[in-house]
Design a protein around this motif. Structure first.
Motif, PDB file in Angstrom:
ATOM      1  N   ILE A  31       9.690   6.167   3.896  1.00 29.95           N
ATOM      2  CA  ILE A  31      10.581   6.733   2.874  1.00 29.95           C
ATOM      3  C   ILE A  31      10.535   5.888   1.608  1.00 29.95           C
ATOM      4  O   ILE A  31      10.454   6.418   0.491  1.00 29.95           O
ATOM      5  CB  ILE A  31      12.023   6.838   3.431  1.00 29.95           C
ATOM      6  N   PHE A  32      10.570   4.560   1.776  1.00 30.96           N
ATOM      7  CA  PHE A  32      10.474   3.680   0.611  1.00 30.96           C
ATOM      8  C   PHE A  32       9.164   3.921  -0.133  1.00 30.96           C
ATOM      9  O   PHE A  32       9.140   4.059  -1.363  1.00 30.96           O
ATOM     10  CB  PHE A  32      10.569   2.212   1.028  1.00 30.96           C
TER      11      PHE A  32
ATOM     12  N   ARG B 267      10.313  -4.362  -1.751  1.00 38.45           N
ATOM     13  CA  ARG B 267       8.974  -4.683  -2.263  1.00 38.45           C
ATOM     14  C   ARG B 267       9.000  -6.008  -3.013  1.00 38.45           C
ATOM     15  O   ARG B 267       8.032  -6.766  -2.992  1.00 38.45           O
ATOM     16  CB  ARG B 267       8.471  -3.565  -3.184  1.00 38.45           C
ATOM     17  N   ILE B 268      10.126  -6.284  -3.673  1.00 39.08           N
ATOM     18  CA  ILE B 268      10.239  -7.488  -4.513  1.00 39.08           C
ATOM     19  C   ILE B 268      11.470  -8.275  -4.073  1.00 39.08           C
ATOM     20  O   ILE B 268      12.543  -7.701  -3.855  1.00 39.08           O
ATOM     21  CB  ILE B 268      10.355  -7.099  -5.999  1.00 39.08           C
TER      22      ILE B 268
ATOM     23  N   PRO C 289       5.954  -3.791   2.619  1.00 42.53           N
ATOM     24  CA  PRO C 289       7.349  -4.025   2.246  1.00 42.53           C
ATOM     25  C   PRO C 289       8.148  -4.579   3.421  1.00 42.53           C
ATOM     26  O   PRO C 289       7.854  -4.282   4.582  1.00 42.53           O
ATOM     27  CB  PRO C 289       7.852  -2.637   1.824  1.00 42.53           C
ATOM     28  N   LYS C 290       9.129  -5.403   3.111  1.00 36.05           N
ATOM     29  CA  LYS C 290       9.934  -6.076   4.143  1.00 36.05           C
ATOM     30  C   LYS C 290      11.127  -5.211   4.539  1.00 36.05           C
ATOM     31  O   LYS C 290      11.816  -4.666   3.684  1.00 36.05           O
ATOM     32  CB  LYS C 290      10.429  -7.431   3.639  1.00 36.05           C
ATOM     33  N   ILE C 291      11.344  -5.113   5.851  1.00 41.97           N
ATOM     34  CA  ILE C 291      12.464  -4.338   6.399  1.00 41.97           C
ATOM     35  C   ILE C 291      13.553  -5.298   6.882  1.00 41.97           C
ATOM     36  O   ILE C 291      13.261  -6.271   7.584  1.00 41.97           O
ATOM     37  CB  ILE C 291      12.011  -3.464   7.588  1.00 41.97           C
ATOM     38  N   GLU C 292      14.803  -5.009   6.508  1.00 42.78           N
ATOM     39  CA  GLU C 292      15.942  -5.773   7.011  1.00 42.78           C
ATOM     40  C   GLU C 292      17.026  -4.796   7.470  1.00 42.78           C
ATOM     41  O   GLU C 292      17.110  -3.673   6.973  1.00 42.78           O
ATOM     42  CB  GLU C 292      16.515  -6.684   5.919  1.00 42.78           C
ATOM     43  N   MET C 293      17.854  -5.251   8.423  1.00 46.79           N
ATOM     44  CA  MET C 293      18.921  -4.411   8.955  1.00 46.79           C
ATOM     45  C   MET C 293      20.259  -5.132   8.809  1.00 46.79           C
ATOM     46  O   MET C 293      20.335  -6.347   9.009  1.00 46.79           O
ATOM     47  CB  MET C 293      18.687  -4.095  10.444  1.00 46.79           C
TER      48      MET C 293
ATOM     49  N   THR D 116       9.558   0.775 -11.484  1.00 49.26           N
ATOM     50  CA  THR D 116       9.322   0.044 -10.244  1.00 49.26           C
ATOM     51  C   THR D 116      10.520   0.196  -9.325  1.00 49.26           C
ATOM     52  O   THR D 116      11.643  -0.173  -9.692  1.00 49.26           O
ATOM     53  CB  THR D 116       9.087  -1.452 -10.541  1.00 49.26           C
ATOM     54  N   LEU D 117      10.286   0.739  -8.136  1.00 45.34           N
ATOM     55  CA  LEU D 117      11.321   0.763  -7.106  1.00 45.34           C
ATOM     56  C   LEU D 117      11.273  -0.592  -6.403  1.00 45.34           C
ATOM     57  O   LEU D 117      10.311  -0.903  -5.705  1.00 45.34           O
ATOM     58  CB  LEU D 117      11.083   1.901  -6.117  1.00 45.34           C
ATOM     59  N   VAL D 118      12.296  -1.385  -6.611  1.00 45.41           N
ATOM     60  CA  VAL D 118      12.322  -2.768  -6.136  1.00 45.41           C
ATOM     61  C   VAL D 118      12.721  -2.836  -4.669  1.00 45.41           C
ATOM     62  O   VAL D 118      12.090  -3.529  -3.857  1.00 45.41           O
ATOM     63  CB  VAL D 118      13.297  -3.598  -6.996  1.00 45.41           C
ATOM     64  N   ASP D 119      13.790  -2.118  -4.316  1.00 51.65           N
ATOM     65  CA  ASP D 119      14.253  -2.065  -2.936  1.00 51.65           C
ATOM     66  C   ASP D 119      15.063  -0.792  -2.724  1.00 51.65           C
ATOM     67  O   ASP D 119      15.353  -0.060  -3.676  1.00 51.65           O
ATOM     68  CB  ASP D 119      15.047  -3.324  -2.547  1.00 51.65           C
ATOM     69  N   LEU D 120      15.410  -0.533  -1.466  1.00 52.06           N
ATOM     70  CA  LEU D 120      16.066   0.727  -1.111  1.00 52.06           C
ATOM     71  C   LEU D 120      16.928   0.514   0.129  1.00 52.06           C
ATOM     72  O   LEU D 120      16.505  -0.156   1.075  1.00 52.06           O
ATOM     73  CB  LEU D 120      15.012   1.800  -0.810  1.00 52.06           C
TER      74      LEU D 120
END
Length: 426
Positions: free
Chosen positions: A173-174, A103-104, A125-129, A187-191
């Motif tokens: 899920i995020f 998210r951030i 939110p941005k997804i990366e692999m 704040t959930l920043v990333d996961l």
């Protein structure tokens, strides 16, 4: 580390990672024991330390998070918490991709994307692999690389459909966990999560763990208050005092993670039917409400034949402070919804049971309202329950999670049906 779940018969060790061990369970076919270790690592174990009590903290966090997701309707490998430091999970073949949802913008994203300032927010939110490869520091991969790898796990080939399902699931899920932390002003920043293929069902499920190593969590949105593993990564020197500080952060999270399974917000649906002959229609509304965890009461009252009693029943539910959505079930001439709407500030939705003979005429009494009234009409009993759930979901993260999960599962079922149809056509 000797497994703590001594009451279980353990089979061979299936796998061992930096922070956990996985054992077969001969007496529970298709399941494994996930045993956490008192170890904390960073930088692919370039930094590694023993932290007394971390196994229990990690297990508590993972168990609560997976329980929340599972109750919402997300398919996971989690079965149950077995001991302070271990849980039982479905045996999966793991897909060697770490899925990250942000998210951030912070951390490695800033290094890989110079010019982006810390704090930049991603909508959606941005997804990366990232491909799990310690020797090469887990390189970032594209969708195309995953597809071209032609992975096959538990008999399932990972193609475009499977990649799309994992990407869409990662975002859902995020968002569910982000929403769950908001009532605690966190704040959930990333996961970071991983998926596996269930050896028995051959389905892609959320697997591995989600603990304090898996996310960035900033109380009040303030990075300086970070409570996640980044506080360990940021240490210039690992001293006993510094490790105690990191442990306190982890304990802070494990103490609060159980609150993710609770909500202070109450809510109920009250279905008012004009005649007991409408009971079967109303029972469908009540059953659908139950899937969202929303209490539902059924009452019989006629706005035409007993308006005073209708308003008395209404007053019962306005006086106890519980947020309420009224559903008016009346066919023929629907005065029930409009009368309720004109006499309460609570939401009212019409859900008339239409007859085959007069349905097209009867529905107009629900749609054509006097000025100053607002009670929308839905003909589906399940739709009326969902409308109420969407209202309660604004302030109840558990209801919102079920709605978000339902959206995801509907999307996945359509995606899989399309794949099956195309395979049959070839």
């Amino acid at each position: 580390m000797a497994p703590a779940a001594s009451d279980l018969k353990l089979g061979k060790k299936v796998n061992e990672g930096k922070t956990k061990e996985v054992y077969e369970l001969p007496d529970i076919p298709g399941c494994v024991l996930m045993q956490s270790k008192d170890q904390i690592t960073a930088g692919n174990a370039a930094r590694k330390d023993r932290m007394e009590g971390k196994a229990a903290i990690s297990n508590t966090t993972t168990s609560c998070v997976f329980q929340l997701l599972q109750e919402a309707g997300i398919k996971t490998a989690f079965v149950r918490k077995q001991s302070d430091t271990a849980f039982i999970a479905a045996h999966c073949e793991m897909i060697p991709i770490e899925w990250v949802c942000r998210r951030i913008a912070t951390g490695s994203f800033l290094k890989r994307n110079p010019g982006v300032k810390e704090g930049y927010k991603f909508y959606p939110p941005k997804i990366e692999m990232f491909y799990k490869d310690d020797a090469n520091n887990d390189p970032q991969w594209s969708e195309e690389q995953i597809i071209e790898a032609k992975f096959c796990f538990a008999g399932l080939t990972i193609g475009q459909t499977e990649v799309d399902i994992m990407a869409r699931s990662t975002q859902a899920i995020f968002e569910i966990l982000e929403k769950a932390w908001q009532p605690q002003n966190c704040t959930l920043v990333d996961l970071k999560i991983e998926f596996g293929v269930n050896m028995l069902t051959k389905e892609i499920v959320l697997a591995d763990v989600i603990d304090n190593d898996s996310w960035r969590l900033w109380p009040a949105g303030d990075r300086s208050q970070q409570k996640d593993k980044q506080s360990y990564r940021d240490l210039k020197e690992v001293t006993p005092e510094a490790l105690q500080m990191v442990k306190r952060n982890f304990e802070w999270v494990s103490e609060r993670v159980e609150l993710l399974l609770k909500t202070k917000s109450q809510g109920r649906v009250v279905v008012l039917m004009g005649s007991p002959s409408d009971l079967s229609h109303c029972e469908k509304i009540k059953k659908a409400c139950a899937t969202f965890g929303i209490p539902c009461e059924l009452r019989v009252t006629s706005a035409h034949k007993g308006p005073d009693e209708t308003l008395r029943i209404k007053a019962e539910y306005e006086g106890d402070g519980i947020p309420t959505v009224f559903v008016a079930v009346a066919g023929r001439s629907n005065g029930l919804g409009p009368v309720m709407s004109g006499n309460t500030a609570y939401p009212v939705v019409n859900c008339p049971p239409l007859s085959a003979d007069w349905g097209t005429q009867d529905v107009w009494s629900s749609l054509r309202l006097p000025s100053g009234l607002s009670c929308p009409t839905t003909l589906s009993p399940e739709g009326a329950a969902q409308f109420a759930a969407q209202i309660f979901g604004l302030n109840n993260h558990l209801v919102w999670a079920k709605l978000r999960s339902s959206m995801l599962n509907t999307w996945i079922s359509l995606k899989q049906a399309d794949k099956k149809l195309r395979e049959c056509s070839l």
